[in-house]
Enzyme design. Structure first.
Site, mmCIF file in Angstrom:
data_model
loop_
_atom_site.group_PDB
_atom_site.id
_atom_site.type_symbol
_atom_site.label_atom_id
_atom_site.label_comp_id
_atom_site.label_asym_id
_atom_site.label_seq_id
_atom_site.Cartn_x
_atom_site.Cartn_y
_atom_site.Cartn_z
ATOM 1 N N LEU A 78 0.815 -1.214 0.000
ATOM 2 C CA LEU A 78 0.000 0.000 0.000
ATOM 3 C C LEU A 78 0.848 1.263 0.000
ATOM 4 O O LEU A 78 0.304 2.375 -0.094
ATOM 5 C CB LEU A 78 -0.938 0.004 1.207
ATOM 6 C CG LEU A 78 -1.997 -1.102 1.226
ATOM 7 C CD1 LEU A 78 -2.879 -0.973 2.456
ATOM 8 C CD2 LEU A 78 -2.847 -1.063 -0.041
ATOM 9 N N LYS A 79 2.154 1.122 0.085
ATOM 10 C CA LYS A 79 3.029 2.286 -0.019
ATOM 11 C C LYS A 79 3.313 2.642 -1.477
ATOM 12 O O LYS A 79 3.878 3.695 -1.757
ATOM 13 C CB LYS A 79 4.334 2.028 0.736
ATOM 14 C CG LYS A 79 4.124 1.889 2.250
ATOM 15 C CD LYS A 79 5.425 1.650 2.980
ATOM 16 C CE LYS A 79 5.175 1.535 4.490
ATOM 17 N NZ LYS A 79 6.430 1.264 5.241
ATOM 18 N N GLY A 142 -0.700 0.940 22.764
ATOM 19 C CA GLY A 142 -1.318 0.248 23.885
ATOM 20 C C GLY A 142 -1.569 -1.205 23.588
ATOM 21 O O GLY A 142 -1.552 -1.633 22.426
ATOM 22 N N HIS A 143 -1.801 -1.965 24.654
ATOM 23 C CA HIS A 143 -2.194 -3.366 24.539
ATOM 24 C C HIS A 143 -3.336 -3.621 25.516
ATOM 25 O O HIS A 143 -3.747 -2.744 26.287
ATOM 26 C CB HIS A 143 -1.014 -4.290 24.818
ATOM 27 C CG HIS A 143 -0.122 -4.497 23.634
ATOM 28 N ND1 HIS A 143 -0.565 -5.052 22.457
ATOM 29 C CD2 HIS A 143 1.196 -4.210 23.447
ATOM 30 C CE1 HIS A 143 0.439 -5.106 21.598
ATOM 31 N NE2 HIS A 143 1.516 -4.604 22.160
ATOM 32 N N ASP A 144 -3.821 -4.839 25.498
ATOM 33 C CA ASP A 144 -4.985 -5.239 26.270
ATOM 34 C C ASP A 144 -4.955 -4.724 27.707
ATOM 35 O O ASP A 144 -5.907 -4.098 28.182
ATOM 36 C CB ASP A 144 -5.066 -6.778 26.251
ATOM 37 C CG ASP A 144 -6.327 -7.322 26.895
ATOM 38 O OD1 ASP A 144 -7.296 -7.581 26.172
ATOM 39 O OD2 ASP A 144 -6.329 -7.502 28.138
ATOM 40 N N ASN A 146 -3.293 -2.280 29.047
ATOM 41 C CA ASN A 146 -3.351 -0.831 29.150
ATOM 42 C C ASN A 146 -4.785 -0.321 29.083
ATOM 43 O O ASN A 146 -5.187 0.563 29.849
ATOM 44 C CB ASN A 146 -2.538 -0.184 28.031
ATOM 45 C CG ASN A 146 -1.105 -0.656 27.986
ATOM 46 O OD1 ASN A 146 -0.639 -1.126 26.957
ATOM 47 N ND2 ASN A 146 -0.394 -0.553 29.102
ATOM 48 N N ASP A 173 -9.035 -7.033 23.952
ATOM 49 C CA ASP A 173 -8.844 -7.409 22.552
ATOM 50 C C ASP A 173 -10.072 -8.111 21.976
ATOM 51 O O ASP A 173 -10.540 -7.777 20.881
ATOM 52 C CB ASP A 173 -7.629 -8.336 22.415
ATOM 53 C CG ASP A 173 -6.312 -7.603 22.571
ATOM 54 O OD1 ASP A 173 -6.317 -6.359 22.618
ATOM 55 O OD2 ASP A 173 -5.272 -8.277 22.652
#
Length: 415
Positions: A78-79, A142-144, A146, A173
Site C-alpha cells: 500500500l506504499k 497500547g495493549h490489552d 493498558n 482485545d
C-alpha cells in the site's frame, strides 16, 4: 450447506488478535474474508510459536491458524501507488473493510475511509483501535492490559490487599474489540441492506470501535451502582468480584472449586448440605469474617471430586476450577463441540482449535471450509477474479505492487 453470511465479502487489513478474531467469526459463518497483507512479513502472528511441523513456514503457527481458518490471503504494497490502486479496485466488489491501524494511517497513505467511500458508497468500514478515532489518546500505543487499566477494570480485579490481577483471556482485545466490531459490522450491514418493512439506505458507514470503550462496557452494572449511590468501588469490594463469602473460589484438599451461591436458595442448599444451617443467615458476610474462616475450613476438608459429587446432589452453583487441559477434555466441551480439528496442508497432525461458540439451529457455522492461508497464497487468484489479465498480474508482481505466495516447503517424508 448454506451459511448465514454467505455473500458478505470482507477485506481484512488487520493484524494480530482483535481484528483476526472479529473476521474469524464472520468467516466461520460464511463470509468471504480476504486478508490483505503487506509484501513483507504479513500478519505478525504468522511467525509466533508454537508451530505445527510440516506446514508451510508462513502458515504453521498455532496462534495464526487459530484466528485465520476460512480466510484467503493476498499481498499488497500500500506504499506504492499501484498497490493502492489494487486495493481500491478490489474494494468495489466488497461489503466490509476491517482495519486495526492507529487512527490516520490509511488516510496518510491516501486510502482512508473517505477515499474508499468515494470508490464504493456502500462500504462498511470498521476500524478497531485502542482509544477511538477521536480522543485525547488516539495516537497512543497500547495493549490489552493498558486499556483495562485506563477504564478501571484492571484496578477492580483481585483481592483488596493484593496487586491487580491480569485475566488469562484478552478481555479488551476480544471482548472490547473483536466482539464489538463484529456486532457493529452486522448492525451497519443491516441498516444498509434493510429488512422486510424497513428499506435499507444502500449506504455504508464508519464503525469506530475503541477497545477501551468496549472494555468499559463490561462494567455496566458496576458503573450503574456508582452513578446511583456515588460510592467508589475498590478492588475486592465488588459483590461479584470477591466481596461475598457465598460467591468466590475456595481451596479444597487437592485444588480449587468455585461457589456461586448468590441467590438465597443456593446458599441454603449448600449450608444444609454440609450440615451448617447456622451459616444461612451469614450469606453476605465478607472475606476475613469468622463465617468466611468457617467456610474455608469446610472446603478444605474434601477433595475436588468429593465436591463435584456434593454438587450433583445439592443444587448450589458449585463447580471445580479446572486446569486448561482438563477443561478442553471435559464432557461439557466435548458435548458443545468446542474443540475441533482442521487439516492444514503439510502438517504432520490435525490442527486442534476451539470451535464455533455461537450455535445456530438451522445454519450453524462451519470451521473447516478453508485451512489457514499461506502468506499471499491467493494473490494471483484474487487479482484474476477482479478482472486483471495474466499480463497485468505479472506486471504488478514484477513491480512489487503485489507479491505472490512464498514457495512451499518440501513435503515431509512419511514411511
Amino acid at each position: 450447506m448454506s451459511l448465514p453470511l454467505q455473500g458478505v465479502r470482507v477485506l481484512d487489513l488487520s493484524r494480530l488478535l482483535p481484528g483476526g478474531f472479529c473476521s474469524l467469526l464472520l468467516a466461520d459463518f460464511g463470509a468471504d474474508v480476504l486478508k490483505v497483507e503487506d509484501t513483507g512479513m504479513g500478519d505478525y502472528i504468522r511467525w509466533s510459536p508454537p508451530y505445527y511441523e510440516g506446514a508451510h513456514e508462513s502458515a504453521r503457527s498455532a496462534l495464526f491458524l487459530a484466528l485465520n481458518r476460512n480466510k484467503r490471503s493476498i499481498r499488497v504494497d500500500l506504499k506504492q501507488e499501484r498497490g493502492r490502486e489494487v486495493l481500491l479496485r478490489l474494494l468495489r466488489e466488497y461489503d466490509v473493510v476491517l482495519e486495526s491501524f492507529r487512527p490516520g494511517v490509511l488516510e496518510r497513505l491516501g486510502v482512508g475511509y473517505e477515499r474508499m467511500r468515494a470508490e464504493n458508497p456502500g462500504i462498511v468500514y470498521c476500524a478497531i483501535s485502542g482509544y477511538g478515532q477521536e480522543s485525547p489518546k488516539r495516537h497512543a500505543s497500547g495493549h490489552d492490559m493498558n486499556y483495562l487499566g485506563l477504564v478501571g477494570l484492571l484496578g477492580l480485579t483481585g483481592s483488596p490487599d493484593g496487586e491487580p490481577v491480569q485475566a488469562a483471556g484478552q478481555i479488551a482485545d476480544i471482548g472490547g474489540g473483536a466482539l464489538m466490531a463484529a456486532f457493529g459490522i452486522m448492525a451497519a450491514l443491516r441498516e444498509r441492506d434493510g429488512s422486510p418493512g424497513s428499506p435499507g439506505s444502500g449506504t455504508g458507514q464508519f464503525v469506530d470501535v475503541s477497545m477501551a470503550d468496549g472494555s468499559l462496557a463490561w462494567l455496566a452494572m458496576v458503573a450503574a451502582s456508582y452513578f446511583a449511590d456515588g460510592v467508589v468501588p475498590h478492588r475486592g469490594e465488588l459483590p461479584l468480584a470477591g466481596a461475598l463469602i457465598c460467591y468466590r473460589p475456595y481451596e479444597c484438599a487437592d485444588g480449587w472449586v468455585s461457589l456461586g451461591a448468590l441467590e438465597p436458595k443456593f446458599w441454603q442448599a449448600f449450608c444444609r448440605g454440609v450440615g451448617r444451617e447456622d451459616l444461612i443467615e451469614r450469606q453476605f458476610e465478607r472475606p476475613g469474617s469468622r463465617a468466611h474462616a468457617q467456610v474455608v475450613e469446610i472446603f478444605a476438608g474434601r477433595t475436588r471430586a468429593e465436591w463435584e459429587a456434593f454438587a450433583a446432589q445439592h443444587d448450589c452453583c458449585l463447580e471445580p476450577v479446572l486446569e486448561l487441559d482438563e477443561a478442553l477434555d471435559s464432557a461439557l466441551v466435548r458435548a458443545r463441540e468446542m474443540v475441533v480439528e482442521i487439516s492444514q496442508p503439510g502438517a504432520e497432525q490435525p490442527v486442534r482449535q476451539l470451535g464455533v461458540p455461537i450455535k445456530l439451529s438451522r445454519t450453524p457455522g462451519a470451521h473447516e471450509r478453508l485451512p489457514g492461508p499461506r502468506l499471499g497464497e491467493h494473490t494471483e487468484q484474487v487479482l484474476s477474479e477482479a478482472g486483471y489479465t495474466e499480463a497485468q498480474i505479472a506486471d504488478l508482481l514484477d513491480g512489487g505492487a503485489v507479491a505472490a505466495a512464498a514457495a512451499p516447503q518440501p513435503a515431509t517424508f512419511r514411511a
